[in-house]
Write an enzyme that holds these catalytic residues in place. Structure first.
Site, mmCIF file in Angstrom:
data_model
loop_
_atom_site.group_PDB
_atom_site.id
_atom_site.type_symbol
_atom_site.label_atom_id
_atom_site.label_comp_id
_atom_site.label_asym_id
_atom_site.label_seq_id
_atom_site.Cartn_x
_atom_site.Cartn_y
_atom_site.Cartn_z
ATOM 1 N N TYR A 233 0.458 -1.113 -0.221
ATOM 2 C CA TYR A 233 0.199 -0.364 0.161
ATOM 3 C C TYR A 233 1.012 1.280 -0.296
ATOM 4 C CZ TYR A 233 -3.197 3.877 1.961
ATOM 5 O OH TYR A 233 -4.155 4.677 1.710
ATOM 6 N N CYS A 234 0.597 2.564 -0.969
ATOM 7 C CA CYS A 234 0.720 3.222 -1.251
ATOM 8 C C CYS A 234 2.863 3.080 -0.945
ATOM 9 C CB CYS A 234 0.670 4.116 -0.415
ATOM 10 S SG CYS A 234 1.220 5.720 0.091
ATOM 11 N N LEU A 235 3.595 4.240 0.007
ATOM 12 C CA LEU A 235 5.107 4.162 -0.278
ATOM 13 C C LEU A 235 5.428 2.292 -0.392
ATOM 14 C CD1 LEU A 235 6.147 6.913 2.363
ATOM 15 C CD2 LEU A 235 5.413 7.039 -0.535
ATOM 16 N N GLY B 46 3.950 0.117 -0.926
ATOM 17 C CA GLY B 46 3.777 -0.304 -2.434
ATOM 18 C C GLY B 46 4.794 0.040 -3.917
ATOM 19 N N LEU C 223 -1.510 -0.769 -4.023
ATOM 20 C CA LEU C 223 -3.367 -0.802 -3.600
ATOM 21 C C LEU C 223 -2.267 1.302 -3.639
ATOM 22 C CD1 LEU C 223 -3.673 -3.197 -1.018
ATOM 23 C CD2 LEU C 223 -4.282 -2.896 -3.588
#
Length: 585
Positions: A315-317, A319, A343
């Site tokens: 998720y985010c960083l 990812g 994500l």
């Protein structure tokens, strides 16, 4: 003189610098501590660029003069209309002026005048021939900051909602607002979470999915969650959260937990919990986060479940880091990843969202100097950038409600989590911002892992990528550019809402929707707008579509849940979830 000792690839964030460079770093860090986030030099260069080109553009100046004359006539007509009878029209759409009280004079005139001024300054700082687009964005955002500060919605004597509330409560709303202000200042001075966040404690109200910590090193704890079904899918799921905040955004309240949803769908779930670094960790690198984080977790899972491939999701960083690790693994012929899910995670930083306003050589040097002095960057400093760009939503409107109207917004699990941040080591964060945001090295195959270039096109595992419609952190069109960087089968989802609510959204909550489409391996590329028109629209949360996709790419035969950890392989359970790192301050 150049910094030469123990340098990252960019050559700008090493710790062993000359005394001359140390003087520059110290001066920059001191000046930065007195500012509000924007580099004065960067703003000054933007102002010079804009003013010089505006002075050389008589056509643009004539356009602005004509607009100012027209706006003044418009405002005067509204003022005169009040004296001759016709009712004024509602002000243009703006959330600050949605209350019906703003339709009555003199408030309607003040609101309309403000909106005309806002539109004029937007026109003045946009489309000036020859101005650098980055300077244009920086100056426009700064002008909007000043305008928001003097908005009639921000000032107590020009906001009808504040005046009415004061009359209704006999002035009590001001006393409540003052109390709210003192409470917030006390919490800020004591470095405590905001008021109400204490009702969401990890392991009690949030992060409550049962599990065990099965591995710990200097950087992560790895949590294995207890099964919730009699049989499970053979391939486990590894969740990689962003290191800027605590991991439990993926395991919030029980009804709002992605971890719990996966466990109840029959998956064996593992999740990284990042350690909160200190100044002693200043020399940790981006490659350390890959090796001590994702790769250490993959090794641990391989010991707990020998021979099983892994569904990895970031998720985010987290990812972005997962994409780097997956590409490095693919380049090294390490095929332990069955699928990769990203994500709201960027791999191409051509359009990096609102943070781009703060990423140029001058401002990054300023930020690196602050990190050099402290040894780390706090999440509040990063989040301050977003508050600057979206100050109307994230600052002023909340201050008006809490301090002028005497109403606190209810504390939620997401709001409490967003205040529970972690620090980022000096060298790693400098590498991340410079190499990815400023140089876009990942998308251009210029990022190195173990001394070898990282190429996303090496990934052959199926990919599931999610963007959100209103994401100001990672715009969905930027997330979508992964289609240009790899040839693997790629299922892309465009979810509603924003960077948080679009990802953390339980299927039981009504009113959501998403678009989804799959590009087969080596399939044709569609522009984002064409993709959005062609992709199938579905109601509900994309969580269900994702678990179906994971099941489709898993072994069909289910099996008994595995043991918690693997003591014989050196990975015994070390304690109950959510572990100890999540409680570090």
């Amino acid at each position: 003189m150049k910094e030469t000792a123990n340098l990252p690839e960019s050559g700008s964030t090493g710790t062993n610098i000359t005394p001359y460079r140390a003087i520059d770093r110290l001066r920059e860090a001191t000046v930065a501590g007195l500012g509000t986030g924007i580099s004065p030099l960067a703003l000054g260069m933007a102002l010079i660029d804009w003013s010089a080109h505006l002075a050389a553009a008589p056509g643009k100046r004539m356009e602005l003069a004509g607009k100012a004359t027209q706006d003044a006539a418009d405002l005067m007509a509204r003022i005169v209309a009040l004296t001759v009878g016709p009712k004024t029209q509602p002000t243009p759409q703006d959330p600050r002026f949605a209350d019906p009280a703003w339709r009555n004079p003199p408030f309607s005139i003040w609101a309309h005048g403000f909106l005309l001024a806002q539109q004029w300054w937007q026109a003045a700082t946009s489309d000036v021939p020859g101005v650098d687009p980055h300077h244009e964005s920086l100056l426009s955002a700064t002008a909007q900051q000043w305008l928001d500060m003097v908005s009639p919605a921000t000032l107590p004597l020009t906001n009808p909602e504040v005046i009415v509330r004061s009359i209704e409560t006999g002035g009590l709303s001001h006393l409540v607002g003052l109390r709210n202000w003192f409470e917030d200042m006390a919490h800020l001075a004591a470095n405590r979470p905001p008021v109400g966040a204490e009702r969401f404690r990890p392991g009690h109200e949030v992060a409550t999915t049962p599990g065990k910590v099965v591995f710990r090193n200097h950087l992560i704890e790895l949590i294995q969650y207890a099964p919730a079904t009699e049989t499970v899918l053979a391939e486990p799921v590894l969740l990689v959260p962003a290191w800027i905040m605590k991991y439990y955004v993926l395991d919030l309240s029980p009804e709002n937990s992605l971890v719990r949803h996966l466990v109840q769908a029959g998956h064996t779930v593992f999740c990284l919990s990042w350690r909160n670094p200190t100044a002693e960790d200043r020399d940790l690198t981006l490659d350390d986060y890959r090796n001590l984080g994702i790769m250490a977790a993959v090794d641990a899972i391989s010991a707990v479940l020998p021979g099983q491939r892994i569904h990895a999701a970031g998720y985010c960083l987290g990812g972005t880091l997962l994409a780097i690790a997956a590409a490095a693994m693919a380049g090294a012929r390490d095929n332990r990843l069955a699928t990769v899910s990203l994500l709201a995670a960027q791999t191409d930083f051509t359009e990096p969202g609102d943070l781009a306003l703060f990423i140029d050589h001058d401002q990054l040097h300023r930020l690196e100097s602050v990190m050099w002095q402290r040894g780390y960057l706090t999440a509040d400093q990063m989040l301050g950038a977003f508050r600057f760009v979206r100050s109307n939503d994230l600052v002023w409107s909340r201050m008006v409600r809490a301090y002028l109207l005497g109403e606190r917004e209810p504390m939620t699990d997401i709001a409490a989590w967003s205040a529970d941040s972690t620090r980022m080591p000096y060298r790693m964060q400098g590498e991340y911002l410079r190499r990815l945001y400023l140089e876009n090295a990942l998308a251009s195959d210029r990022l190195l892992a173990e001394g070898r270039p990282v190429a996303l096109r090496n990934i052959r595992a199926p990919i599931f990528a999610v963007g959100t419609e209103d994401d100001y952190v990672t715009p969905w069109s930027s997330v979508y550019r992964l289609h240009c960087l790899c040839d693997a089968e790629l299922t892309f989802v465009l979810a509603d809402r924003d960077h948080l609510a679009g990802i953390i959204h339980d299927p039981a909550q009504p009113g959501s929707h998403y678009r989804i489409a799959t590009r087969r391996r080596n399939g044709a590329y569609l522009y984002p707008e064409d993709w959005a028109q062609a992709a199938a629209m579905h109601s509900g949360s994309w969580w269900t579509a994702w678990t179906d996709w994971l099941a489709h790419h898993s072994t069909k035969k289910r099996q008994a849940p595995p043991d918690m950890g693997a003591a014989a392989a050196g990975y015994p359970p070390l304690g109950d979830a959510p572990g100890s790192y999540v409680r570090q301050r």
